[in-house]
Structures are given as structure tokens and as C-alpha cells.
Design a protein around this motif. Sequence first.
Motif, PDB file in Angstrom:
ATOM      1  N   GLY A  53       9.780  -4.695  -1.179  1.00  0.00           N
ATOM      2  CA  GLY A  53       8.283  -4.441  -1.671  1.00  0.00           C
ATOM      3  C   GLY A  53       7.687  -3.394  -0.944  1.00  0.00           C
ATOM      4  N   HIS A  54       8.610  -2.519  -0.137  1.00  0.00           N
ATOM      5  CA  HIS A  54       8.001  -1.273   0.230  1.00  0.00           C
ATOM      6  C   HIS A  54       8.543  -0.216  -0.574  1.00  0.00           C
ATOM      7  CE1 HIS A  54       6.287  -3.410   3.379  1.00  0.00           C
ATOM      8  NE2 HIS A  54       7.136  -4.389   3.630  1.00  0.00           N
ATOM      9  N   PHE A  55       7.989   0.116  -1.534  1.00  0.00           N
ATOM     10  CA  PHE A  55       8.689   1.277  -2.269  1.00  0.00           C
ATOM     11  C   PHE A  55       7.560   2.144  -3.173  1.00  0.00           C
ATOM     12  CE2 PHE A  55       8.401  -2.314  -5.107  1.00  0.00           C
ATOM     13  CZ  PHE A  55       7.806  -1.759  -6.555  1.00  0.00           C
ATOM     14  N   SER A  56       6.279   2.215  -2.596  1.00  0.00           N
ATOM     15  CA  SER A  56       5.166   3.025  -2.952  1.00  0.00           C
ATOM     16  C   SER A  56       5.807   4.449  -2.697  1.00  0.00           C
ATOM     17  CB  SER A  56       4.132   2.688  -2.269  1.00  0.00           C
ATOM     18  OG  SER A  56       4.029   3.309  -1.172  1.00  0.00           O
ATOM     19  N   ILE A  57       5.241   5.357  -3.472  1.00  0.00           N
ATOM     20  CA  ILE A  57       5.654   6.872  -3.317  1.00  0.00           C
ATOM     21  C   ILE A  57       5.445   7.298  -1.886  1.00  0.00           C
ATOM     22  CG2 ILE A  57       3.611   7.820  -4.189  1.00  0.00           C
ATOM     23  CD1 ILE A  57       5.527  10.107  -5.627  1.00  0.00           C
ATOM     24  N   ASP A  58       4.279   6.867  -1.476  1.00  0.00           N
ATOM     25  CA  ASP A  58       3.867   7.204   0.173  1.00  0.00           C
ATOM     26  C   ASP A  58       5.181   6.705   1.072  1.00  0.00           C
ATOM     27  OD1 ASP A  58       1.745   8.752  -0.669  1.00  0.00           O
ATOM     28  OD2 ASP A  58       0.422   6.976  -0.547  1.00  0.00           O
ATOM     29  N   GLU A  59       5.511   5.299   0.720  1.00  0.00           N
ATOM     30  CA  GLU A  59       6.481   4.741   1.777  1.00  0.00           C
ATOM     31  C   GLU A  59       7.688   5.478   1.768  1.00  0.00           C
ATOM     32  OE1 GLU A  59       4.979   0.002   2.231  1.00  0.00           O
ATOM     33  OE2 GLU A  59       5.409   0.701   0.112  1.00  0.00           O
ATOM     34  N   MET A  60       7.851   5.630   0.419  1.00  0.00           N
ATOM     35  CA  MET A  60       9.342   6.559   0.346  1.00  0.00           C
ATOM     36  C   MET A  60       9.477   7.710   1.000  1.00  0.00           C
ATOM     37  SD  MET A  60      12.570   6.056  -0.942  1.00  0.00           S
ATOM     38  CE  MET A  60      12.120   4.475  -1.589  1.00  0.00           C
ATOM     39  N   LYS A  79       7.700   8.767   3.312  1.00  0.00           N
ATOM     40  CA  LYS A  79       7.533   8.885   4.689  1.00  0.00           C
ATOM     41  C   LYS A  79       9.181   8.255   5.067  1.00  0.00           C
ATOM     42  CE  LYS A  79       5.675   6.525   8.480  1.00  0.00           C
ATOM     43  NZ  LYS A  79       4.514   5.429   8.860  1.00  0.00           N
ATOM     44  N   LYS A  80       9.762   7.365   4.315  1.00  0.00           N
ATOM     45  CA  LYS A  80      11.070   6.949   4.660  1.00  0.00           C
ATOM     46  C   LYS A  80      12.063   8.330   4.457  1.00  0.00           C
ATOM     47  CE  LYS A  80      14.709   3.585   3.501  1.00  0.00           C
ATOM     48  NZ  LYS A  80      15.000   2.471   2.568  1.00  0.00           N
ATOM     49  N   LEU A  81      12.014   9.122   3.723  1.00  0.00           N
ATOM     50  CA  LEU A  81      12.659  10.185   3.448  1.00  0.00           C
ATOM     51  C   LEU A  81      12.453  11.615   4.366  1.00  0.00           C
ATOM     52  CD1 LEU A  81      12.952  10.284  -0.476  1.00  0.00           C
ATOM     53  CD2 LEU A  81      14.626   9.619   1.201  1.00  0.00           C
ATOM     54  N   GLY A  82      11.186  11.377   4.779  1.00  0.00           N
ATOM     55  CA  GLY A  82      10.843  12.523   5.993  1.00  0.00           C
ATOM     56  C   GLY A  82      10.192  13.621   5.367  1.00  0.00           C
ATOM     57  N   ILE A  83       9.574  13.448   3.899  1.00  0.00           N
ATOM     58  CA  ILE A  83       9.039  14.732   3.351  1.00  0.00           C
ATOM     59  C   ILE A  83       7.805  14.171   2.724  1.00  0.00           C
ATOM     60  CG2 ILE A  83      11.173  15.590   2.433  1.00  0.00           C
ATOM     61  CD1 ILE A  83      10.967  14.271  -0.271  1.00  0.00           C
ATOM     62  N   SER A  84       6.814  15.152   2.211  1.00  0.00           N
ATOM     63  CA  SER A  84       5.706  14.650   1.712  1.00  0.00           C
ATOM     64  C   SER A  84       5.822  14.107   0.414  1.00  0.00           C
ATOM     65  CB  SER A  84       4.631  16.049   1.452  1.00  0.00           C
ATOM     66  OG  SER A  84       5.239  16.917   0.587  1.00  0.00           O
ATOM     67  N   SER A  85       4.832  13.494  -0.091  1.00  0.00           N
ATOM     68  CA  SER A  85       4.756  12.715  -1.317  1.00  0.00           C
ATOM     69  C   SER A  85       5.125  13.857  -2.633  1.00  0.00           C
ATOM     70  CB  SER A  85       3.528  12.002  -1.568  1.00  0.00           C
ATOM     71  OG  SER A  85       3.544  10.859  -0.777  1.00  0.00           O
ATOM     72  N   ARG A  86       4.257  14.873  -2.464  1.00  0.00           N
ATOM     73  CA  ARG A  86       4.177  16.082  -3.250  1.00  0.00           C
ATOM     74  C   ARG A  86       5.834  16.740  -3.181  1.00  0.00           C
ATOM     75  NH1 ARG A  86       4.189  17.588  -7.705  1.00  0.00           N
ATOM     76  NH2 ARG A  86       3.667  20.075  -7.900  1.00  0.00           N
ATOM     77  N   THR A  87       6.489  16.829  -2.207  1.00  0.00           N
ATOM     78  CA  THR A  87       7.511  17.194  -2.181  1.00  0.00           C
ATOM     79  C   THR A  87       8.703  16.387  -2.897  1.00  0.00           C
ATOM     80  OG1 THR A  87       7.277  18.573  -0.193  1.00  0.00           O
ATOM     81  CG2 THR A  87       9.649  18.214  -0.653  1.00  0.00           C
ATOM     82  N   LEU A  88       8.572  15.306  -2.605  1.00  0.00           N
ATOM     83  CA  LEU A  88       9.223  14.133  -3.558  1.00  0.00           C
ATOM     84  C   LEU A  88       9.225  14.467  -4.926  1.00  0.00           C
ATOM     85  CD1 LEU A  88      11.115  11.543  -3.639  1.00  0.00           C
ATOM     86  CD2 LEU A  88       8.890  10.137  -3.182  1.00  0.00           C
ATOM     87  N   GLN A  89       7.940  14.539  -5.261  1.00  0.00           N
ATOM     88  CA  GLN A  89       7.581  14.721  -6.836  1.00  0.00           C
ATOM     89  C   GLN A  89       8.188  15.982  -7.299  1.00  0.00           C
ATOM     90  OE1 GLN A  89       3.523  14.242  -6.404  1.00  0.00           O
ATOM     91  NE2 GLN A  89       3.390  12.297  -7.441  1.00  0.00           N
TER      92      GLN A  89
END
Length: 143
Positions: free
Chosen positions: A57-64, A66-76
Motif C-alpha cells: 500500500g506504499h506506492f505513491s510517487i513520493d514514497e517510491m 524516496k525509496k529510490l533515493g531520487i526526487s519525484s521530478r527525477t523519477l518522472q
Amino acid sequence: MGIGINIEDMEKAFLTNNNIMYQYIEPELNRQLTLVDSEKSFTNFVQKELLSAIPSGHFSIDEMSKKLGISSRTLQRNLSAENTSYKEQVQAIQKSMTFSYLRLNLSTDEISYLVGYTEVNAFLRAFKKWTGLSLTEYKNKNR
């Protein structure tokens, strides 16, 4: 993304099997090795992380991110560079997981929960969007 690992450092042996530092970095090393062994795409790496994150249940873009160690913007941005989006990847993994769980004959409530939906009706609408069939129609057609 995360800790950079130098190949020359990887080849150096630890002095003992019980090295505290090794216990500290082992999870990150395993994560990095998985990334290297995979298809070598950022999308594939995100998909692997989503497989474990969605049932929790912890798969929001912010949580992901954080888990990957990058910003949400970098993930996108990284996903966009591979012609996809975070939402598309979440839905692809949810769909894949749904069909796996259907083969296990889990109940609709269980599947809905395991693929990250808090409401069964939202899951049923998504399923119909994916397949063009209601869940009942799909089950009857695929028995």
C-alpha cells in the motif's frame, strides 16, 4: 540514483564475513546488482520496486521516489525519457498482478487489496477498463 558503486571497490574483499559495514551496505549492493542484472532500463527497475511496494500500500510517487533515493521530478523525468509515466507503470503492474492473482483463485476483495485499491468498486472499474469485460464476465470466459 542512490549510492554510486565503483567496480574496483566491489572487487576488494571484506576482511571478515561479519563486517558491520557489509551488513549496512548489503541491501544497497543487492539492489544495485538487481538493477545491473535487469534489462538495464529505468522503467524495468521501477517495475521491480512496484511489485513489492503495491501490496504494502506504499506506492505513491513520493514514497517510491524516496525509496529510490531520487526526487519525484527525477523519477518522472527518467520514466518520460523511456516514453512512459509513473501512473502507466503502476497500472501495468497492477494489471499484471491481478491476472496472476486470478489464476490463484483469490477473492475479488483480496485481489483488490493486494493490487493497491482501497475500494473494490474502483478496482472493478479499472478491471473493466483493462479488459473491456466485468470481472464476472472475464472469469466465466476464462474457466
